[in-house]
Design a protein around this motif. Structure first.
Motif, PDB file in Angstrom:
ATOM      1  N   ASP A  17       0.831  -1.202   0.000  1.00  0.00           N
ATOM      2  CA  ASP A  17       0.000   0.000   0.000  1.00  0.00           C
ATOM      3  C   ASP A  17       0.868   1.256   0.000  1.00  0.00           C
ATOM      4  N   ASN A  18       1.798   1.295  -0.910  1.00  0.00           N
ATOM      5  CA  ASN A  18       2.691   2.441  -1.116  1.00  0.00           C
ATOM      6  C   ASN A  18       3.092   2.427  -2.580  1.00  0.00           C
ATOM      7  N   ALA A  19       3.730   3.475  -3.022  1.00  0.00           N
ATOM      8  CA  ALA A  19       4.273   3.491  -4.382  1.00  0.00           C
ATOM      9  C   ALA A  19       5.619   2.790  -4.387  1.00  0.00           C
ATOM     10  N   LEU A  20       5.797   1.885  -5.347  1.00  0.00           N
ATOM     11  CA  LEU A  20       7.057   1.152  -5.481  1.00  0.00           C
ATOM     12  C   LEU A  20       7.725   1.516  -6.800  1.00  0.00           C
ATOM     13  N   SER A  21       9.046   1.587  -6.781  1.00  0.00           N
ATOM     14  CA  SER A  21       9.775   1.715  -8.031  1.00  0.00           C
ATOM     15  C   SER A  21       9.839   0.342  -8.690  1.00  0.00           C
ATOM     16  N   PRO A  22      10.126   0.277  -9.989  1.00  0.00           N
ATOM     17  CA  PRO A  22      10.250  -1.029 -10.645  1.00  0.00           C
ATOM     18  C   PRO A  22      11.280  -1.934  -9.964  1.00  0.00           C
ATOM     19  N   VAL A  23      12.379  -1.358  -9.516  1.00  0.00           N
ATOM     20  CA  VAL A  23      13.420  -2.157  -8.859  1.00  0.00           C
ATOM     21  C   VAL A  23      12.902  -2.716  -7.541  1.00  0.00           C
ATOM     22  N   GLN A  24      12.219  -1.874  -6.756  1.00  0.00           N
ATOM     23  CA  GLN A  24      11.678  -2.345  -5.482  1.00  0.00           C
ATOM     24  C   GLN A  24      10.658  -3.456  -5.695  1.00  0.00           C
ATOM     25  N   GLN A  25       9.810  -3.291  -6.690  1.00  0.00           N
ATOM     26  CA  GLN A  25       8.810  -4.322  -6.986  1.00  0.00           C
ATOM     27  C   GLN A  25       9.490  -5.635  -7.357  1.00  0.00           C
ATOM     28  N   SER A  26      10.479  -5.570  -8.228  1.00  0.00           N
ATOM     29  CA  SER A  26      11.165  -6.773  -8.684  1.00  0.00           C
ATOM     30  C   SER A  26      11.882  -7.476  -7.539  1.00  0.00           C
ATOM     31  N   ASN A  27      12.572  -6.696  -6.685  1.00  0.00           N
ATOM     32  CA  ASN A  27      13.306  -7.297  -5.567  1.00  0.00           C
ATOM     33  C   ASN A  27      12.365  -7.935  -4.550  1.00  0.00           C
ATOM     34  N   LEU A  28      11.243  -7.309  -4.296  1.00  0.00           N
ATOM     35  CA  LEU A  28      10.276  -7.883  -3.361  1.00  0.00           C
ATOM     36  C   LEU A  28       9.686  -9.180  -3.910  1.00  0.00           C
ATOM     37  N   GLU A  29       9.484  -9.233  -5.223  1.00  0.00           N
ATOM     38  CA  GLU A  29       8.978 -10.470  -5.823  1.00  0.00           C
ATOM     39  C   GLU A  29       9.968 -11.606  -5.657  1.00  0.00           C
ATOM     40  N   LYS A  30      11.251 -11.288  -5.780  1.00  0.00           N
ATOM     41  CA  LYS A  30      12.274 -12.326  -5.642  1.00  0.00           C
ATOM     42  C   LYS A  30      12.287 -12.900  -4.234  1.00  0.00           C
ATOM     43  N   VAL A  31      12.147 -12.030  -3.239  1.00  0.00           N
ATOM     44  CA  VAL A  31      12.233 -12.487  -1.853  1.00  0.00           C
ATOM     45  C   VAL A  31      10.951 -13.188  -1.415  1.00  0.00           C
ATOM     46  N   THR A  32       9.800 -12.627  -1.778  1.00  0.00           N
ATOM     47  CA  THR A  32       8.524 -13.181  -1.308  1.00  0.00           C
ATOM     48  C   THR A  32       8.067 -14.376  -2.129  1.00  0.00           C
ATOM     49  N   LYS A  33       8.671 -14.578  -3.311  1.00  0.00           N
ATOM     50  CA  LYS A  33       8.250 -15.649  -4.227  1.00  0.00           C
ATOM     51  C   LYS A  33       6.771 -15.511  -4.598  1.00  0.00           C
ATOM     52  N   ALA A  34       6.316 -14.264  -4.697  1.00  0.00           N
ATOM     53  CA  ALA A  34       4.912 -13.985  -5.027  1.00  0.00           C
ATOM     54  C   ALA A  34       4.861 -12.781  -5.953  1.00  0.00           C
ATOM     55  N   LYS A  35       3.729 -12.643  -6.649  1.00  0.00           N
ATOM     56  CA  LYS A  35       3.522 -11.448  -7.452  1.00  0.00           C
ATOM     57  C   LYS A  35       3.368 -10.260  -6.516  1.00  0.00           C
ATOM     58  N   VAL A  36       3.948  -9.117  -6.862  1.00  0.00           N
ATOM     59  CA  VAL A  36       3.868  -7.899  -6.043  1.00  0.00           C
ATOM     60  C   VAL A  36       3.290  -6.774  -6.882  1.00  0.00           C
ATOM     61  N   ILE A  37       2.290  -6.089  -6.348  1.00  0.00           N
ATOM     62  CA  ILE A  37       1.812  -4.861  -6.979  1.00  0.00           C
ATOM     63  C   ILE A  37       1.749  -3.781  -5.915  1.00  0.00           C
ATOM     64  N   ASP A  38       1.883  -2.523  -6.350  1.00  0.00           N
ATOM     65  CA  ASP A  38       1.839  -1.417  -5.393  1.00  0.00           C
ATOM     66  C   ASP A  38       0.459  -0.761  -5.426  1.00  0.00           C
ATOM     67  N   ARG A  39       0.300   0.295  -4.638  1.00  0.00           N
ATOM     68  CA  ARG A  39      -1.003   0.960  -4.514  1.00  0.00           C
ATOM     69  C   ARG A  39      -1.468   1.504  -5.863  1.00  0.00           C
ATOM     70  N   THR A  40      -0.554   2.115  -6.604  1.00  0.00           N
ATOM     71  CA  THR A  40      -0.923   2.662  -7.907  1.00  0.00           C
ATOM     72  C   THR A  40      -1.414   1.561  -8.836  1.00  0.00           C
ATOM     73  N   GLY A  41      -0.679   0.455  -8.897  1.00  0.00           N
ATOM     74  CA  GLY A  41      -1.087  -0.650  -9.748  1.00  0.00           C
ATOM     75  C   GLY A  41      -2.441  -1.204  -9.359  1.00  0.00           C
ATOM     76  N   LEU A  42      -2.712  -1.279  -8.052  1.00  0.00           N
ATOM     77  CA  LEU A  42      -3.993  -1.809  -7.584  1.00  0.00           C
ATOM     78  C   LEU A  42      -5.143  -0.878  -7.975  1.00  0.00           C
ATOM     79  N   ILE A  43      -4.950   0.423  -7.793  1.00  0.00           N
ATOM     80  CA  ILE A  43      -6.000   1.376  -8.151  1.00  0.00           C
ATOM     81  C   ILE A  43      -6.265   1.328  -9.656  1.00  0.00           C
ATOM     82  N   LEU A  44      -5.209   1.256 -10.435  1.00  0.00           N
ATOM     83  CA  LEU A  44      -5.396   1.179 -11.884  1.00  0.00           C
ATOM     84  C   LEU A  44      -6.115  -0.110 -12.276  1.00  0.00           C
ATOM     85  N   GLU A  45      -5.820  -1.198 -11.581  1.00  0.00           N
ATOM     86  CA  GLU A  45      -6.503  -2.459 -11.869  1.00  0.00           C
ATOM     87  C   GLU A  45      -7.998  -2.349 -11.572  1.00  0.00           C
ATOM     88  N   ILE A  46      -8.338  -1.680 -10.460  1.00  0.00           N
ATOM     89  CA  ILE A  46      -9.746  -1.467 -10.117  1.00  0.00           C
ATOM     90  C   ILE A  46     -10.423  -0.619 -11.185  1.00  0.00           C
TER      91      ILE A  46
END
Length: 438
Positions: A91-120
């Motif tokens: 629930d924050n804005a992520l840079s592309p690098v932050q999103q990619s690194n979080l996906e690597k660690v969590t082994k899950a798809k990651v989206i930020d607040r902006t991506g979620l709002i746009l999806e809605i």
């Protein structure tokens, strides 16, 4: 095939198992952390995501690589694993690098607040204009990322594919496709804007003012709209239940006809791409004779939500330093959801409202305060009325009827050649009458 593969026939956003995390940043907003986390969960639930867990983290120093600290990232990964989550929503804005690194660690798809709002927005936009605006906003957002391929440009269903994708392929082709598509959408939206301008010009010649309902998402605008118009606009307890503007004719005390417009809800940290993309839709607000700011007065962050709405209105040039004082519409605050307060809190809110101008406590559910709101709208629209001497052709019965309907005819003198009237009209009504005769 991955459940997130956008080529799947199923709408992958619905039913996805997710956890929601929020970074409480040092020097951040003044919102209640629990309320902010609940809003994030509500955003996820708005498109049917199965939120299984959530947690807020205090972040003193933003990490360029992950936003969160290393220990917090491990905790997020553990939270996702414990809840068997396929998706981590930050629930924050992520840079592309932050999103990619979080996906690597969590082994899950990651989206930020902006991506979620746009999806809605992508799922909810109902009109062609709304879909174009959301797609343009998404393209603008995605252009700086290009972390997955752009096959969803051919998709038939709603949403914009943040929740899936086959990975990084043909990035240069994607970049070219994005640029070409954005240029095409901008041309189409320019045509929409011209058409909307023509419709607005016709309305300005019509004999009624426009009232725009604005407010934070889920403040109850659509419920109030339905109560005032007898319409059946979607009014669910969901964030962003309304995306496309809806307009209906209503009657008010002293005003037989007016146009009421229900608009898209605002939200904190609304993506800049969406503010720009929805400018055409929100032009209905820019051209309104009166703005009714609907607030959820029962929400713990009601004051912060008010500030968010006013900030967006300033960015649109309606209020603030860049606004033209001659065109700034008056505003009434409708303090909605009084029925959600206990008797002590409701009494306090009414007491506070009495000490302020243009504030009406109400409940769109029960109807409390609705009559007072309608009177306030009418009084505001007719304020500053002046007496005008108007001469008509005696055969122009339509103009005479218009003046009787929308002003106070004090006297009239009929001769063979003319019909002379003294009519008390508001500034906006007189301007519309002159435009009507032009």
């Amino acid at each position: 095939m991955s459940v997130f593969d956008r080529d799947s026939k199923d709408d992958v956003s619905r039913g996805a198992r997710a956890v929601v995390v929020h970074a409480e940043l040092a020097g951040g907003d003044r919102r209640d952390p629990d309320a902010r986390l609940e809003e994030a969960r509500g955003l996820a639930r708005a498109i049917g995501i199965d939120v299984r867990g959530s947690q807020a983290f205090r972040v003193r120093d933003r990490k360029p690589s992950t936003l969160f600290g290393s220990g917090q990232v491990e905790a997020i990964a553990a939270l996702a694993m414990d809840h068997d989550a396929e998706l981590v929503i930050v629930d924050n804005a992520l840079s592309p690098v932050q999103q990619s690194n979080l996906e690597k660690v969590t082994k899950a798809k990651v989206i930020d607040r902006t991506g979620l709002i746009l999806e809605i927005f992508g799922e909810r936009a109902a009109t062609n204009e709304g879909r174009l605006q959301v797609e343009l906003a998404h393209l603008d957002y995605q252009a700086g990322r290009l972390v997955r391929s752009w096959t969803h440009l051919e998709r038939q269903r709603g949403g914009f594919g943040f929740l899936g994708g086959p990975g990084e392929t043909q990035i240069e082709a994607d970049r070219r496709m994005i640029r070409d598509r954005m240029a095409k959408i901008r041309r189409e939206l320019e045509q929409v804007t011209r058409t909307r301008g023509l419709h607005r010009a016709r309305r300005q010649k019509a004999p009624w003012p426009v009232i725009a309902l604005v407010g934070y998402t889920n403040a109850g605008k659509s419920t109030l709209f339905n109560r005032m118009t007898g319409a059946d606009v979607m009014a669910e307890n969901l964030l962003f239940a309304t995306l496309d503007p809806t307009m209906r004719q209503i009657a008010l005390p002293g005003l037989d006809k007016a146009i009421l417009s229900d608009t898209v809800g605002f939200v904190s940290d609304l993506p800049t791409q969406l503010i720009a993309a929805f400018r055409a839709t929100l032009e209905e607000v820019l051209s309104a004779d009166l703005i009714v700011h609907v607030r959820d007065i029962a929400h713990p962050d009601s004051d912060a939500q008010r500030d968010d709405v006013l900030q967006v209105l300033e960015e649109l040039g309606i209020y603030g330093e860049g606004a033209d004082p001659a065109t700034v519409p008056p505003m009434i605050e409708a303090w909605n959801k009084m029925d959600m307060l206990d008797s002590e809190d409701a009494a306090h809110v009414r007491e506070v409202a009495q000490r302020q101008e243009a504030v009406i406590p109400l409940s769109a559910i029960t109807g409390e305060g609705l009559d007072r709101l309608q009177r306030a709208i009418s009084e505001t629209l007719t304020a500053g009325a002046e007496v005008h001497a108007i001469t008509l052709d005696p055969a122009d019965g339509a103009a005479a009827a218009w003046l009787h309907e929308h002003g106070e005819v004090l006297d009239s003198i009929v001769s063979d050649q003319t019909l002379a009237l003294n009519v008390r009209l508001s500034h906006s009504a007189y301007a519309r009458f002159r435009a009507r005769k032009a």
